[in-house]
Design an enzyme around this catalytic site. Structure first.
Site, PDB file in Angstrom:
ATOM      1  N   ASN A  10       0.789  -1.305   0.194  1.00  0.00           N
ATOM      2  CA  ASN A  10       0.005   0.054  -0.015  1.00  0.00           C
ATOM      3  C   ASN A  10       0.808   1.106   0.152  1.00  0.00           C
ATOM      4  OD1 ASN A  10      -2.965  -0.613  -0.034  1.00  0.00           O
ATOM      5  ND2 ASN A  10      -2.253  -2.017   1.541  1.00  0.00           N
ATOM      6  N   SER A  11       2.153   1.294   0.574  1.00  0.00           N
ATOM      7  CA  SER A  11       2.902   2.256   0.332  1.00  0.00           C
ATOM      8  C   SER A  11       4.235   2.114  -0.443  1.00  0.00           C
ATOM      9  CB  SER A  11       3.340   2.809   1.739  1.00  0.00           C
ATOM     10  OG  SER A  11       2.417   2.375   2.857  1.00  0.00           O
ATOM     11  N   THR A  13       6.783  -0.260  -2.956  1.00  0.00           N
ATOM     12  CA  THR A  13       6.776  -1.569  -3.998  1.00  0.00           C
ATOM     13  C   THR A  13       8.263  -2.002  -4.042  1.00  0.00           C
ATOM     14  OG1 THR A  13       5.246  -0.557  -5.401  1.00  0.00           O
ATOM     15  CG2 THR A  13       6.531  -2.187  -6.351  1.00  0.00           C
ATOM     16  N   LYS A  14       8.389  -3.233  -3.556  1.00  0.00           N
ATOM     17  CA  LYS A  14       9.813  -3.959  -3.242  1.00  0.00           C
ATOM     18  C   LYS A  14       9.859  -4.883  -4.655  1.00  0.00           C
ATOM     19  CE  LYS A  14       9.392  -3.849   1.632  1.00  0.00           C
ATOM     20  NZ  LYS A  14       8.971  -4.662   2.767  1.00  0.00           N
ATOM     21  N   TYR A  98      -9.644 -19.115   4.499  1.00  0.00           N
ATOM     22  CA  TYR A  98     -10.614 -18.235   4.046  1.00  0.00           C
ATOM     23  C   TYR A  98     -11.684 -19.120   3.133  1.00  0.00           C
ATOM     24  CZ  TYR A  98      -9.063 -13.388   4.641  1.00  0.00           C
ATOM     25  OH  TYR A  98      -8.852 -12.360   5.394  1.00  0.00           O
ATOM     26  N   ASP A 107      -0.167 -10.935  -0.434  1.00  0.00           N
ATOM     27  CA  ASP A 107       1.046 -10.738   0.327  1.00  0.00           C
ATOM     28  C   ASP A 107       0.830 -11.522   1.758  1.00  0.00           C
ATOM     29  OD1 ASP A 107      -1.023  -8.924   1.456  1.00  0.00           O
ATOM     30  OD2 ASP A 107       0.197  -7.790   2.305  1.00  0.00           O
ATOM     31  N   ARG A 108      -0.298 -11.906   2.036  1.00  0.00           N
ATOM     32  CA  ARG A 108      -0.428 -12.657   3.469  1.00  0.00           C
ATOM     33  C   ARG A 108      -0.326 -14.203   2.919  1.00  0.00           C
ATOM     34  NH1 ARG A 108      -6.196 -11.576   5.914  1.00  0.00           N
ATOM     35  NH2 ARG A 108      -5.392 -12.828   7.271  1.00  0.00           N
ATOM     36  N   THR A 184       2.073  12.163  27.492  1.00  0.00           N
ATOM     37  CA  THR A 184       1.256  11.882  26.434  1.00  0.00           C
ATOM     38  C   THR A 184       1.988  10.887  25.099  1.00  0.00           C
ATOM     39  OG1 THR A 184       0.355  13.987  26.687  1.00  0.00           O
ATOM     40  CG2 THR A 184      -0.161  12.905  24.443  1.00  0.00           C
TER      41      THR A 184
HETATM   42  N1  LIG Z   1      12.717   4.422   9.191  1.00  0.00           N
HETATM   43  C1  LIG Z   1      11.623   4.066   8.980  1.00  0.00           C
HETATM   44  N2  LIG Z   1      10.822   4.750   7.707  1.00  0.00           N
HETATM   45  C2  LIG Z   1       9.566   4.539   7.447  1.00  0.00           C
HETATM   46  N3  LIG Z   1       8.939   3.498   8.109  1.00  0.00           N
HETATM   47  C3  LIG Z   1       9.367   2.983   9.219  1.00  0.00           C
HETATM   48  C4  LIG Z   1      10.683   2.966   9.499  1.00  0.00           C
HETATM   49  N4  LIG Z   1      10.869   2.647  10.824  1.00  0.00           N
HETATM   50  C5  LIG Z   1       9.978   1.978  11.077  1.00  0.00           C
HETATM   51  N5  LIG Z   1       8.883   1.996  10.234  1.00  0.00           N
HETATM   52  C6  LIG Z   1       7.532   1.767  10.191  1.00  0.00           C
HETATM   53  O1  LIG Z   1       7.441   0.805   9.101  1.00  0.00           O
HETATM   54  C7  LIG Z   1       6.263   1.022   8.499  1.00  0.00           C
HETATM   55  C8  LIG Z   1       6.224   0.719   7.059  1.00  0.00           C
HETATM   56  O2  LIG Z   1       6.678  -0.529   6.781  1.00  0.00           O
HETATM   57  P1  LIG Z   1       6.837  -1.344   5.434  1.00  0.00           P
HETATM   58  O3  LIG Z   1       7.845  -0.395   4.662  1.00  0.00           O
HETATM   59  O4  LIG Z   1       6.738  -2.537   5.565  1.00  0.00           O
HETATM   60  O5  LIG Z   1       5.331  -0.890   4.757  1.00  0.00           O
HETATM   61  P2  LIG Z   1       4.692  -0.988   3.478  1.00  0.00           P
HETATM   62  O6  LIG Z   1       5.535  -1.707   2.716  1.00  0.00           O
HETATM   63  O7  LIG Z   1       4.114   0.322   3.155  1.00  0.00           O
HETATM   64  O8  LIG Z   1       3.679  -1.981   3.799  1.00  0.00           O
HETATM   65  P3  LIG Z   1       2.540  -2.443   2.830  1.00  0.00           P
HETATM   66  O9  LIG Z   1       3.161  -3.813   2.500  1.00  0.00           O
HETATM   67  O10 LIG Z   1       1.346  -2.784   3.860  1.00  0.00           O
HETATM   68  O11 LIG Z   1       2.274  -1.516   1.956  1.00  0.00           O
HETATM   69  C9  LIG Z   1       5.873   2.273   9.041  1.00  0.00           C
HETATM   70  O12 LIG Z   1       4.233   2.445   9.052  1.00  0.00           O
HETATM   71  C10 LIG Z   1       6.506   2.711  10.051  1.00  0.00           C
HETATM   72  O13 LIG Z   1       5.467   2.320  11.099  1.00  0.00           O
HETATM   73  C1  LIG Z   2      -3.972  -6.643   4.833  1.00  0.00           C
HETATM   74  C2  LIG Z   2      -3.299  -6.037   4.093  1.00  0.00           C
HETATM   75  C3  LIG Z   2      -3.530  -4.494   3.735  1.00  0.00           C
HETATM   76  C4  LIG Z   2      -1.772  -6.232   4.196  1.00  0.00           C
HETATM   77  O1  LIG Z   2      -0.829  -5.809   3.360  1.00  0.00           O
HETATM   78  C5  LIG Z   2      -3.442  -6.936   2.465  1.00  0.00           C
HETATM   79  O2  LIG Z   2      -3.159  -8.094   2.619  1.00  0.00           O
HETATM   80  C6  LIG Z   2      -4.652  -6.863   2.035  1.00  0.00           C
HETATM   81  O3  LIG Z   2      -5.145  -5.696   1.405  1.00  0.00           O
HETATM   82  N1  LIG Z   2      -5.764  -7.401   2.144  1.00  0.00           N
HETATM   83  C7  LIG Z   2      -7.003  -7.679   1.878  1.00  0.00           C
HETATM   84  C8  LIG Z   2      -7.963  -8.347   2.635  1.00  0.00           C
HETATM   85  C9  LIG Z   2      -7.674  -9.515   3.417  1.00  0.00           C
HETATM   86  O4  LIG Z   2      -6.698 -10.195   3.314  1.00  0.00           O
HETATM   87  O5  LIG Z   2      -8.753 -10.079   3.716  1.00  0.00           O
HETATM   88  K   LIG Z   3       1.573  -5.534   6.277  1.00  0.00           K
END
Ligand SMILES: Nc1ncnc2c1ncn2[C@@H]1O[C@H](COP(=O)(O)OP(=O)(O)OP(=O)(O)O)[C@@H](O)[C@H]1O
Ligand SMILES: CC(C)(CO)[C@@H](O)C(=O)NCCC(=O)O
Ligand SMILES: [K+]
Length: 256
Positions: A10-11, A13-14, A98, A107-108, A184
């Site tokens: 979601n954020s 792309t690897k 499921y 991804d899961r 906080t």
């Molecule tokens: N240095 C960092 N920079 C960015 N995110 C970080 C860092 N350290 C820890 N995080 C955490 O990692 C999370 C992002 O993880 P990751 O890169 O796995 O996300 P992603 O690839 O966006 O996930 P998804 O697969 O859901 O899209 C952020 O929400 C944050 O909480």
């Molecule tokens: C839960 C996330 C966001 C984790 O990246 C992804 O696997 C997703 O969009 N899943 C769809 C909903 C589900 O897995 O039931």
């Molecule tokens: K995840």
């Protein structure tokens, strides 16, 4: 001949380029501009196969698929979760909990493929902590027993920040604690860490009870795994490219 593996989250792309035997030849964390992307233009050996695992919005997925085909001239294999998936080890297939596997994020499912490949015949709890945190419970017979999806650390902080007048915490600590806070900043950060760690710990207990197993292995991936791992009491391995490992295993079994 090389294989291009893509995990579109979601954020982030690897991406990895691997040889057909699995050796990682190149890896990167993002592709923004395809036309100018050195990574995709400098590929040697040439890419013969492309496998895409995407949980992004439909438009982002479609854009990536079309850009890849245009740039590299190969069809993109779009991988999706399924009822069961054969693994490379003899007589091992993973079974999905499921009722409608098309609803499960790929991804899961690939994290389960990779987790069981690493720890066959073992109860595993998989934790992928990114934009969302997802937790998968898998018993020693490779049966996925279900899982959890909760907002990731950043999303939880943002929700409090946007939804309250006074809880204006906008940064995460370098390490996590679950001690009760006396200001906080600590109340929020430790509370969120505690919520995530609590669910992981509960998942381990549930899996232990359900599968009558005591040696549960935790497998972690995602941006927060290094900060969460020290708070987990069961044996924990961090596998940063868990989803791409699963994607390679999937491709290896189905296509090579
Ligand atoms: N240095 C960092 N920079 C960015 N995110 C970080 C860092 N350290 C820890 N995080 C955490 O990692 C999370 C992002 O993880 P990751 O890169 O796995 O996300 P992603 O690839 O966006 O996930 P998804 O697969 O859901 O899209 C952020 O929400 C944050 O909480
Ligand atoms: C839960 C996330 C966001 C984790 O990246 C992804 O696997 C997703 O969009 N899943 C769809 C909903 C589900 O897995 O039931
Ligand atoms: K995840």
């Amino acid at each position: 001949m090389a294989l291009l593996l893509i995990d579109q989250g979601n954020s982030n792309t690897k991406i990895q380029v691997r040889s057909l035997s699995g050796e990682i030849l190149q890896a990167t964390q993002s592709i923004v501009n395809f036309e100018q992307n050195q990574f995709l233009q400098s590929n040697k050996p040439p890419i013969s196969h492309i496998a895409l695992a995407s949980v992004a919005k439909a438009e982002a997925k479609q854009w990536l698929k079309e850009s890849l085909t245009k740039q590299l001239g190969s069809e993109v294999l779009l991988v999706e979760a399924e009822t069961e998936t054969e693994l490379s080890m003899p007589n091992t297939k993973i079974l999905n909990s499921y009722r409608d596997p098309s609803q499960m994020g790929i991804d899961r499912w690939l994290a389960v493929v990779a987790g069981v490949t690493r720890y066959p015949n073992r109860g595993i709890v998989i934790v992928d902590s990114g934009s969302a945190v997802n937790i998968e419970l898998v018993n020693s017979n490779a049966q996925h027993l279900g899982g959890y999806i909760i907002p990731g650390f950043t999303a939880m902080i943002q929700t409090l920040y946007n939804g309250t007048g006074q809880v204006k915490v906008d940064r995460q600590p370098d390490s996590y604690s679950v001690e009760p806070g006396d200001k906080t900043l600590d109340c929020v950060n430790n509370g969120i860490a505690g919520a995530i760690v609590g669910l992981i710990t509960d998942s381990i207990s549930r899996l232990t009870a359900q599968s009558l197993a005591e040696d549960i292995q935790v497998v972690m991936a995602g941006g927060d795994s290094a900060k969460l791992a020290p708070l987990i009491s069961s044996p924990t391995e961090i596998v940063p490219d868990l989803v791409l490992d699963g994607l390679f295993q999937w491709f290896n079994v189905k296509c090579i």
